[in-house]
Scaffold this active site. Structure first.
Site, PDB file in Angstrom:
ATOM      1  CG  ASP A   1      22.960  22.425  64.754  1.00 16.88           C
ATOM      2  OD1 ASP A   1      23.581  22.017  65.751  1.00 16.88           O
ATOM      3  OD2 ASP A   1      23.408  23.299  63.980  1.00 16.88           O
TER       4      ASP A   1
ATOM      5  CB  SER B   1      16.705  24.211  70.279  1.00 19.09           C
ATOM      6  OG  SER B   1      15.895  25.100  69.532  1.00 19.09           O
TER       7      SER B   1
ATOM      8  CG  MET C   1      32.103  26.663  68.338  1.00 18.15           C
ATOM      9  SD  MET C   1      30.288  26.771  68.286  1.00 18.15           S
ATOM     10  CE  MET C   1      30.087  27.779  66.810  1.00 18.15           C
ATOM     11  NE  ARG C   2      36.819  19.929  65.019  1.00 21.21           N
ATOM     12  CZ  ARG C   2      37.395  19.979  63.816  1.00 21.21           C
ATOM     13  NH1 ARG C   2      37.601  21.136  63.225  1.00 21.21           N
ATOM     14  NH2 ARG C   2      37.748  18.871  63.206  1.00 21.21           N
TER      15      ARG C   2
ATOM     16  CG  HIS D   1      21.565  25.372  67.146  1.00 22.83           C
ATOM     17  ND1 HIS D   1      22.785  25.454  66.506  1.00 22.83           N
ATOM     18  CD2 HIS D   1      20.687  26.040  66.369  1.00 22.83           C
ATOM     19  CE1 HIS D   1      22.634  26.140  65.386  1.00 22.83           C
ATOM     20  NE2 HIS D   1      21.378  26.503  65.276  1.00 22.83           N
TER      21      HIS D   1
ATOM     22  CG  ASN E   1      24.593  21.148  70.277  1.00 27.72           C
ATOM     23  OD1 ASN E   1      25.534  21.735  70.816  1.00 27.72           O
ATOM     24  ND2 ASN E   1      24.038  21.579  69.147  1.00 27.72           N
TER      25      ASN E   1
ATOM     26  CD  GLU F   1      22.595  29.745  74.081  1.00 29.59           C
ATOM     27  OE1 GLU F   1      23.563  29.038  74.433  1.00 29.59           O
ATOM     28  OE2 GLU F   1      22.641  30.494  73.087  1.00 29.59           O
TER      29      GLU F   1
ATOM     30  NE  ARG G   1      34.940  16.716  60.196  1.00 30.89           N
ATOM     31  CZ  ARG G   1      34.746  17.912  60.767  1.00 30.89           C
ATOM     32  NH1 ARG G   1      34.323  17.987  62.010  1.00 30.89           N
ATOM     33  NH2 ARG G   1      34.988  19.016  60.114  1.00 30.89           N
TER      34      ARG G   1
ATOM     35  N   GLY H   1      32.382  29.562  77.591  1.00 26.45           N
ATOM     36  CA  GLY H   1      32.011  28.684  78.704  1.00 26.45           C
ATOM     37  C   GLY H   1      30.948  29.250  79.628  1.00 26.45           C
ATOM     38  CB  SER H   2      28.431  31.945  79.450  1.00 25.35           C
ATOM     39  OG  SER H   2      27.664  31.688  78.308  1.00 25.35           O
TER      40      SER H   2
HETATM   41  C1  GAR Z   1      26.144  29.627  72.748  1.00 20.33           C
HETATM   42  O1  GAR Z   1      25.324  30.664  72.243  1.00 20.33           O
HETATM   43  C2  GAR Z   1      25.764  28.315  72.105  1.00 20.33           C
HETATM   44  O2  GAR Z   1      24.397  28.159  71.873  1.00 20.33           O
HETATM   45  C3  GAR Z   1      26.522  28.407  70.804  1.00 20.33           C
HETATM   46  O3  GAR Z   1      27.754  28.985  71.151  1.00 20.33           O
HETATM   47  C4  GAR Z   1      27.586  29.811  72.307  1.00 20.33           C
HETATM   48  C5  GAR Z   1      28.557  29.342  73.361  1.00 20.33           C
HETATM   49  O4  GAR Z   1      28.590  30.229  74.455  1.00 20.33           O
HETATM   50  N1  GAR Z   1      26.675  27.118  70.214  1.00 20.33           N
HETATM   51  C6  GAR Z   1      26.739  26.905  68.912  1.00 20.33           C
HETATM   52  O5  GAR Z   1      26.683  27.807  68.088  1.00 20.33           O
HETATM   53  C7  GAR Z   1      26.896  25.453  68.504  1.00 20.33           C
HETATM   54  N2  GAR Z   1      27.013  25.318  67.087  1.00 20.33           N
HETATM   55  P1  GAR Z   1      29.339  29.805  75.800  1.00 20.33           P
HETATM   56  O6  GAR Z   1      30.707  29.276  75.409  1.00 20.33           O
HETATM   57  O7  GAR Z   1      29.433  31.080  76.584  1.00 20.33           O
HETATM   58  O8  GAR Z   1      28.499  28.750  76.490  1.00 20.33           O
END
Ligand code: GAR
Length: 211
Positions: free
Chosen positions: A146, A137, A91-92, A110, A108, A175, A66, A12-13
């Protein structure tokens, strides 16, 4: 006031960066109405609670198909009357019906310079490939994995001696800058989704951003 519902699975950052940007007004006139996690143990849920944001767990393992999970997710999102759905480390994969329901209203982030490295393990794959530039991105979500129209990217140099961890940390910091920026543009109507691609009222200059 525009309402975001943020979907998470992990730390959740990015959620935290978006929340801070709502509070300071960098994302104008917008608040996070709820955070929904498919993982009951996601630390992101605790961050939401600390910030006083409704935190909902919707365990995907409790749904046989799903489409059932996505329908339950849609119900929750619509309960909070979201203007925009924000995937932040969610991550789904989502079904086409779900994605179409929110067309143009779902984003999203990525961790790669799309269209390079869609899917998982992007940092390891970037290192294995020997790319000099990597990054992140923010894009509109469409049916393809994606694959939706891009709103903003941050380029991050791959440095000698980088490993997956050091590279991931630098990308993550980038990000946290670009997701709030993309959302500010979206809620203010500067960028919008069309089936042909992102449509800009005034396209920002690229190649001016250090990252
Ligand atoms: C981030 O790096 C995000 O880009 C990636 O997961 C991390 C989540 O970090 N997302 C994916 O890989 C999506 N398929 P966070 O929970 O600290 O925000």
């Amino acid at each position: 006031t525009k309402k975001l519902v943020v979907l998470v699975s992990g730390q959740g950052s990015n959620l935290e960066a978006i929340r801070a940007a709502c509070d300071t007004g960098q994302i104008p006139d917008t608040r996070i109405a709820a955070v929904i996690s498919n993982r009951p143990t996601a630390p992101a849920l605790g961050r939401a609670i600390e910030a006083g944001i409704p935190a909902v767990t919707l365990d995907h393992r409790a749904h046989a198909r799903r489409a059932d999970f996505d329908m339950a997710l849609q119900k929750q999102i619509d309960h909070y009357a979201a203007d925009f759905v924000v995937l932040a480390g969610f991550m789904r994969q989502l079904t086409p019906a779900f994605v179409q329901h929110y067309a143009g209203r779902i984003l999203n982030i990525h961790p790669s310079l799309l269209p390079a490295f869609p899917g998982l393990h992007t940092h390891a794959r970037a290192l294995a490939q020997g790319v000099f530039w990597h990054g992140a991105s923010v894009h509109f979500v469409t049916e393809g994995l994606d694959g939706g129209p891009i709103i903003i990217q941050a380029a991050v140099a791959v440095l000698p001696g980088d490993d997956e961890k050091s590279l991931a940390a630098r990308v993550l910091a980038a990000e946290h800058r670009i997701y709030p920026q993309a959302l500010a543009w979206l809620v203010s109507g500067r960028v919008r989704y069309t089936a042909e691609g992102t449509h800009w009222r005034e396209k920002p200059q690229t190649n001016v951003r250090e990252a």
